[in-house]
Design a protein around this motif. Structure first.
Motif, PDB file in Angstrom:
ATOM      1  N   LEU A  79       0.838  -1.203   0.000  1.00 37.51           N
ATOM      2  CA  LEU A  79       0.000   0.000   0.000  1.00 37.51           C
ATOM      3  C   LEU A  79       0.870   1.249   0.000  1.00 37.51           C
ATOM      4  O   LEU A  79       0.599   2.212  -0.729  1.00 37.51           O
ATOM      5  N   ARG A  80       1.930   1.242   0.793  1.00 39.20           N
ATOM      6  CA  ARG A  80       2.847   2.388   0.820  1.00 39.20           C
ATOM      7  C   ARG A  80       3.511   2.593  -0.536  1.00 39.20           C
ATOM      8  O   ARG A  80       3.665   3.721  -1.005  1.00 39.20           O
ATOM      9  N   LEU A  81       3.934   1.496  -1.164  1.00 38.52           N
ATOM     10  CA  LEU A  81       4.566   1.612  -2.480  1.00 38.52           C
ATOM     11  C   LEU A  81       3.597   2.184  -3.508  1.00 38.52           C
ATOM     12  O   LEU A  81       3.984   3.008  -4.347  1.00 38.52           O
ATOM     13  N   LEU A  82       2.344   1.755  -3.443  1.00 45.92           N
ATOM     14  CA  LEU A  82       1.336   2.263  -4.373  1.00 45.92           C
ATOM     15  C   LEU A  82       1.087   3.750  -4.130  1.00 45.92           C
ATOM     16  O   LEU A  82       0.990   4.540  -5.079  1.00 45.92           O
ATOM     17  N   ALA A  83       0.991   4.122  -2.861  1.00 40.52           N
ATOM     18  CA  ALA A  83       0.786   5.536  -2.527  1.00 40.52           C
ATOM     19  C   ALA A  83       1.982   6.377  -2.960  1.00 40.52           C
ATOM     20  O   ALA A  83       1.820   7.464  -3.533  1.00 40.52           O
ATOM     21  N   MET A  84       3.180   5.878  -2.719  1.00 43.48           N
ATOM     22  CA  MET A  84       4.378   6.637  -3.092  1.00 43.48           C
ATOM     23  C   MET A  84       4.496   6.803  -4.597  1.00 43.48           C
ATOM     24  O   MET A  84       4.967   7.842  -5.079  1.00 43.48           O
ATOM     25  N   ASP A  85       4.074   5.796  -5.334  1.00 43.83           N
ATOM     26  CA  ASP A  85       4.109   5.900  -6.794  1.00 43.83           C
ATOM     27  C   ASP A  85       3.245   7.060  -7.266  1.00 43.83           C
ATOM     28  O   ASP A  85       3.654   7.848  -8.130  1.00 43.83           O
ATOM     29  N   ALA A  86       2.060   7.183  -6.688  1.00 39.98           N
ATOM     30  CA  ALA A  86       1.169   8.278  -7.070  1.00 39.98           C
ATOM     31  C   ALA A  86       1.685   9.620  -6.558  1.00 39.98           C
ATOM     32  O   ALA A  86       1.646  10.626  -7.277  1.00 39.98           O
ATOM     33  N   ILE A  87       2.168   9.646  -5.333  1.00 41.14           N
ATOM     34  CA  ILE A  87       2.660  10.901  -4.755  1.00 41.14           C
ATOM     35  C   ILE A  87       3.832  11.433  -5.574  1.00 41.14           C
ATOM     36  O   ILE A  87       3.958  12.645  -5.794  1.00 41.14           O
ATOM     37  N   GLU A  88       4.696  10.538  -6.040  1.00 41.83           N
ATOM     38  CA  GLU A  88       5.818  10.970  -6.886  1.00 41.83           C
ATOM     39  C   GLU A  88       5.315  11.671  -8.139  1.00 41.83           C
ATOM     40  O   GLU A  88       5.809  12.749  -8.511  1.00 41.83           O
ATOM     41  N   ARG A  89       4.313  11.089  -8.796  1.00 34.96           N
ATOM     42  CA  ARG A  89       3.779  11.683 -10.015  1.00 34.96           C
ATOM     43  C   ARG A  89       3.129  13.035  -9.715  1.00 34.96           C
ATOM     44  O   ARG A  89       3.282  14.000 -10.477  1.00 34.96           O
ATOM     45  N   VAL A  90       2.386  13.100  -8.624  1.00 33.68           N
ATOM     46  CA  VAL A  90       1.709  14.344  -8.253  1.00 33.68           C
ATOM     47  C   VAL A  90       2.728  15.407  -7.878  1.00 33.68           C
ATOM     48  O   VAL A  90       2.593  16.582  -8.268  1.00 33.68           O
ATOM     49  N   GLU A  91       3.755  15.021  -7.150  1.00 36.66           N
ATOM     50  CA  GLU A  91       4.786  15.977  -6.737  1.00 36.66           C
ATOM     51  C   GLU A  91       5.484  16.582  -7.946  1.00 36.66           C
ATOM     52  O   GLU A  91       5.680  17.809  -8.025  1.00 36.66           O
ATOM     53  N   VAL A  92       5.864  15.750  -8.889  1.00 33.54           N
ATOM     54  CA  VAL A  92       6.527  16.234 -10.100  1.00 33.54           C
ATOM     55  C   VAL A  92       5.613  17.187 -10.865  1.00 33.54           C
ATOM     56  O   VAL A  92       6.041  18.244 -11.355  1.00 33.54           O
ATOM     57  N   SER A  93       4.333  16.851 -10.947  1.00 31.95           N
ATOM     58  CA  SER A  93       3.383  17.707 -11.660  1.00 31.95           C
ATOM     59  C   SER A  93       3.143  19.018 -10.926  1.00 31.95           C
ATOM     60  O   SER A  93       2.950  20.060 -11.562  1.00 31.95           O
TER      61      SER A  93
END
Length: 331
Positions: A79-93
């Motif tokens: 779950l953490r890995l899935l959340a971090m994957d999305a947070i990375e994309r959102v952070e970059v955007s």
């Protein structure tokens, strides 16, 4: 207050202790390997859902096996890995949204102007952060040059120095430009942590800037400000490999108020939104903005299907959550 008197115990003693508490082991060798890789202390929060309530001895409910603990631990890790994957994309955007608006409208070095920030924003801290990034990069470059000077092939020294000077913009800029002292805004945003970026956005003085940036992510400014703050907290939890699945967050993200905003009906009606479910909703919405062809929501469904024993209520999920239109990507 009392004196701490718990002894440190090895893995064999840890297993023996868990046995006295009623935990069952089908394969002690695998359990030993797990506890060698994941400490007893780190596993402790995943024991609590299986322990008897109000039991001072931390006894387990009858029939509980060690595998139940490791399954829950593995679910939380994924779950953490899935959340971090999305947070990375959102952070970059989010970095891109700020840079793409503020640069063209306010100038390449816009962030050097204190007037673009609210009075309570610590503008000097921002400048010091960027300055320290550049100074640290220059120190690293100087150490690289010292190693290069010891290189036996003298003809390659200048080439190696040139290569090292371009390894990061934080070292390239002060080696190339004298004025202004600090790098341009589009490079500055890439150097900040998500927390710093969240504070920077919240600290912008002009509503027109904050609204224009939020619009790039299909949000209104108050939502983007709140959600960046929330995701900073969640990112820190994930980055430190801490428990996420049933965590009660210390903050409550702001929820959409416009009736036409696509959002789960449950959260429109419920005042409980300090669990993981609203965070996953935030990430699902933002992923659809920054990556329209995303399969992130499908991966979430697959993760939950792989662990049907996990209590979703502890995460804030309502019953029949999958049936909400919010979780069905538009055609």
């Amino acid at each position: 207050m009392r004196t701490f008197d718990k002894p440190a115990i090895d893995v064999a003693q840890q297993i023996a202790l868990l046995k006295t508490r009623g935990l069952q082991f089908q394969d002690e060798a695998r359990a030993r390997n797990f506890l060698e890789a994941v400490s007893f202390f780190r596993l402790t929060p995943y024991m609590r859902p299986f322990q008897l309530a109000d039991d001072a001895q931390h006894g387990f409910r009858p029939g509980t096996g060690f595998r139940s603990l490791t399954r829950l631990y593995d679910f939380d890790r994924r779950l953490r890995l899935l959340a971090m994957d999305a947070i990375e994309r959102v952070e970059v955007s989010a970095r891109a949204a700020i840079s793409n608006h503020m640069g063209p409208s306010r100038g390449a070095h816009w962030y050097l102007q204190a007037s673009y920030f609210q009075r309570q924003y610590d503008h000097q801290r921002l400048l010091n952060t960027v300055r320290e990034k550049q100074q640290r990069a220059l120190r690293d470059y100087a150490r690289d040059c010292q190693r290069i000077d010891r290189h036996p092939n003298g003809q390659r020294k200048s080439q190696l120095r040139e290569q090292r000077s371009k390894e990061s913009y934080a070292r390239f800029y002060p080696l190339t430009y004298s004025e202004p002292e600090l790098m341009p805004g589009w490079a500055m945003t890439e150097e900040l942590t998500l927390g710093d970026l969240s504070h920077l956005y919240a600290g912008l003085a002009q509503d027109v800037d904050r609204k224009a940036i939020a619009k790039r992510l299909n949000l209104v400014a108050p939502l983007l400000e709140s959600w960046l703050h929330t995701l900073t907290t969640v990112r820190n939890i994930c980055a430190h490999h801490a428990r996420l699945w049933n965590r009660e967050l210390g903050i409550r993200p702001k929820l959409p108020e416009k009736p036409k905003f696509q959002w789960p009906e449950h959260l429109k009606k419920s005042g409980e939104h300090n669990r993981v479910f609203p965070v996953l909703c935030i990430l699902n919405h933002l992923m659809r903005q920054v990556s329209p062809n995303t399969s992130w929501d499908k991966r979430l469904h697959e993760l939950l299907a792989d662990f049907p024993e996990v209590d979703l209520r502890a995460m804030g999920f309502p019953q029949n959550w999958q049936q909400d239109p919010f979780w069905h990507a538009p055609d």
